[in-house]
Design a protein around this motif. Structure first.
Motif, PDB file in Angstrom:
ATOM      1  N   LYS A  98       0.862  -1.183   0.000  1.00 30.06           N
ATOM      2  CA  LYS A  98       0.000   0.000   0.000  1.00 30.06           C
ATOM      3  C   LYS A  98       0.896   1.230   0.000  1.00 30.06           C
ATOM      4  N   ASP A  99       0.312   2.365  -0.347  1.00 28.33           N
ATOM      5  CA  ASP A  99       1.069   3.615  -0.423  1.00 28.33           C
ATOM      6  C   ASP A  99       1.807   3.953   0.858  1.00 28.33           C
ATOM      7  N   GLU A 100       1.211   3.621   2.004  1.00 28.96           N
ATOM      8  CA  GLU A 100       1.855   3.987   3.280  1.00 28.96           C
ATOM      9  C   GLU A 100       3.177   3.248   3.499  1.00 28.96           C
ATOM     10  N   TYR A 101       3.415   2.165   2.769  1.00 28.60           N
ATOM     11  CA  TYR A 101       4.664   1.397   2.899  1.00 28.60           C
ATOM     12  C   TYR A 101       5.653   1.688   1.769  1.00 28.60           C
ATOM     13  N   LEU A 102       5.268   2.573   0.855  1.00 27.82           N
ATOM     14  CA  LEU A 102       6.163   2.943  -0.240  1.00 27.82           C
ATOM     15  C   LEU A 102       7.292   3.818   0.297  1.00 27.82           C
ATOM     16  N   ILE A 103       8.487   3.593  -0.211  1.00 28.12           N
ATOM     17  CA  ILE A 103       9.621   4.437   0.175  1.00 28.12           C
ATOM     18  C   ILE A 103       9.582   5.683  -0.696  1.00 28.12           C
ATOM     19  N   LYS A 104       9.533   6.827  -0.050  1.00 34.47           N
ATOM     20  CA  LYS A 104       9.532   8.109  -0.772  1.00 34.47           C
ATOM     21  C   LYS A 104      10.941   8.356  -1.299  1.00 34.47           C
ATOM     22  N   GLY A 105      11.038   8.876  -2.496  1.00 35.37           N
ATOM     23  CA  GLY A 105      12.352   9.198  -3.057  1.00 35.37           C
ATOM     24  C   GLY A 105      12.877   8.127  -4.007  1.00 35.37           C
ATOM     25  N   CYS A 106      12.138   7.040  -4.161  1.00 37.58           N
ATOM     26  CA  CYS A 106      12.540   6.005  -5.117  1.00 37.58           C
ATOM     27  C   CYS A 106      11.766   6.234  -6.406  1.00 37.58           C
ATOM     28  N   GLN A 107      12.464   6.130  -7.526  1.00 35.96           N
ATOM     29  CA  GLN A 107      11.817   6.313  -8.819  1.00 35.96           C
ATOM     30  C   GLN A 107      10.847   5.165  -9.094  1.00 35.96           C
ATOM     31  N   SER A 108      11.278   3.948  -8.799  1.00 35.79           N
ATOM     32  CA  SER A 108      10.378   2.806  -8.952  1.00 35.79           C
ATOM     33  C   SER A 108       9.648   2.601  -7.627  1.00 35.79           C
ATOM     34  N   LYS A 109       8.644   1.759  -7.657  1.00 38.07           N
ATOM     35  CA  LYS A 109       7.896   1.494  -6.433  1.00 38.07           C
ATOM     36  C   LYS A 109       8.652   0.496  -5.568  1.00 38.07           C
ATOM     37  N   VAL A 110       8.867   0.868  -4.314  1.00 41.70           N
ATOM     38  CA  VAL A 110       9.512  -0.019  -3.348  1.00 41.70           C
ATOM     39  C   VAL A 110       8.670   0.008  -2.078  1.00 41.70           C
ATOM     40  N   TRP A 111       8.159  -1.168  -1.726  1.00 41.22           N
ATOM     41  CA  TRP A 111       7.402  -1.297  -0.482  1.00 41.22           C
ATOM     42  C   TRP A 111       8.315  -1.915   0.559  1.00 41.22           C
ATOM     43  N   LEU A 112       8.303  -1.353   1.752  1.00 38.43           N
ATOM     44  CA  LEU A 112       9.150  -1.851   2.826  1.00 38.43           C
ATOM     45  C   LEU A 112       8.326  -1.971   4.101  1.00 38.43           C
ATOM     46  N   HIS A 113       8.460  -3.097   4.753  1.00 36.71           N
ATOM     47  CA  HIS A 113       7.768  -3.299   6.031  1.00 36.71           C
ATOM     48  C   HIS A 113       8.768  -3.785   7.071  1.00 36.71           C
ATOM     49  N   ALA A 114       8.617  -3.272   8.281  1.00 35.97           N
ATOM     50  CA  ALA A 114       9.484  -3.694   9.390  1.00 35.97           C
ATOM     51  C   ALA A 114       8.624  -4.351  10.460  1.00 35.97           C
ATOM     52  N   ASP A 115       9.081  -5.471  10.938  1.00 31.89           N
ATOM     53  CA  ASP A 115       8.400  -6.189  12.004  1.00 31.89           C
ATOM     54  C   ASP A 115       9.386  -6.311  13.160  1.00 31.89           C
ATOM     55  N   TYR A 116       8.871  -6.353  14.364  1.00 31.45           N
ATOM     56  CA  TYR A 116       9.740  -6.452  15.542  1.00 31.45           C
ATOM     57  C   TYR A 116       9.482  -7.797  16.209  1.00 31.45           C
ATOM     58  N   GLN A 117      10.497  -8.663  16.205  1.00 25.54           N
ATOM     59  CA  GLN A 117      10.360  -9.994  16.799  1.00 25.54           C
ATOM     60  C   GLN A 117      11.575 -10.315  17.645  1.00 25.54           C
ATOM     61  N   ASN A 118      11.335 -10.706  18.881  1.00 21.13           N
ATOM     62  CA  ASN A 118      12.415 -11.108  19.798  1.00 21.13           C
ATOM     63  C   ASN A 118      13.556 -10.087  19.861  1.00 21.13           C
ATOM     64  N   GLY A 119      13.198  -8.812  19.894  1.00 16.64           N
ATOM     65  CA  GLY A 119      14.199  -7.765  20.029  1.00 16.64           C
ATOM     66  C   GLY A 119      14.924  -7.396  18.753  1.00 16.64           C
ATOM     67  N   LYS A 120      14.512  -7.987  17.637  1.00 20.08           N
ATOM     68  CA  LYS A 120      15.185  -7.701  16.360  1.00 20.08           C
ATOM     69  C   LYS A 120      14.178  -7.208  15.323  1.00 20.08           C
ATOM     70  N   VAL A 121      14.692  -6.419  14.386  1.00 22.69           N
ATOM     71  CA  VAL A 121      13.864  -5.892  13.301  1.00 22.69           C
ATOM     72  C   VAL A 121      13.972  -6.840  12.111  1.00 22.69           C
ATOM     73  N   ILE A 122      12.817  -7.262  11.603  1.00 25.68           N
ATOM     74  CA  ILE A 122      12.770  -8.126  10.419  1.00 25.68           C
ATOM     75  C   ILE A 122      12.136  -7.313   9.295  1.00 25.68           C
ATOM     76  N   PHE A 123      12.913  -7.101   8.231  1.00 28.23           N
ATOM     77  CA  PHE A 123      12.413  -6.336   7.091  1.00 28.23           C
ATOM     78  C   PHE A 123      11.935  -7.272   5.983  1.00 28.23           C
ATOM     79  N   THR A 124      10.843  -6.887   5.338  1.00 33.49           N
ATOM     80  CA  THR A 124      10.417  -7.530   4.088  1.00 33.49           C
ATOM     81  C   THR A 124      10.164  -6.393   3.102  1.00 33.49           C
TER      82      THR A 124
END
Length: 139
Positions: free
Chosen positions: A43-69
């Protein structure tokens, strides 16, 4: 592995390739290995601003660590975000926020990317660090 150990490993990996066509192939391969983001985060709220192409990034917090998808509609950009996830994912928010990402310069990425892709890469780094800081505050 620490963030710096992963960066050093990537520097070695990229040094193995003799030309930039081979390095681009490796980047594309990294993009194909990217842990896929759930469709609900495309969704738009997960799009990285400043990228020419569309890039969606999500961060999850598990067991004290950040997991990116992430995902992108452009194959090279997908490889770039895959590279960033390889370096920063599964570390603590503090490690991510304070990391010095020297591998980008050392593998020659900046001078081999178009200005728009280079800006997009900086936007990815900035967004990943912002997520880490936000998670530090939240948890």
């Amino acid at each position: 592995m620490t963030i710096n150990e992963i960066q050093d490993e990537l520097i070695d990996d990229f040094a193995f390739f003799e030309d930039w066509m081979a390095k681009y192939e490796y980047l594309i391969q990294l993009g194909k290995e990217l842990p896929l983001i759930e469709d609900s985060y495309k969704k738009d709220e997960y799009l990285i601003k400043g990228c020419q192409s569309k890039v969606w990034l999500h961060a999850d917090y598990q067991n004290g660590k950040v997991i990116f998808t992430a995902d992108s509609d452009a194959i090279i950009t997908k490889g770039l975000v895959g590279l960033m996830i390889k370096v920063l994912s599964e570390h603590t928010p503090e490690e991510i926020a304070s990391s010095e990402l020297y591998f980008i310069d050392q593998i020659g990425l900046k001078e081999h990317l178009s200005p728009t892709r280079a800006n997009g890469l900086l936007s990815m780094v900035k967004q990943m660090k912002l997520y880490a800081v936000a998670l530090t505050v939240k948890n």
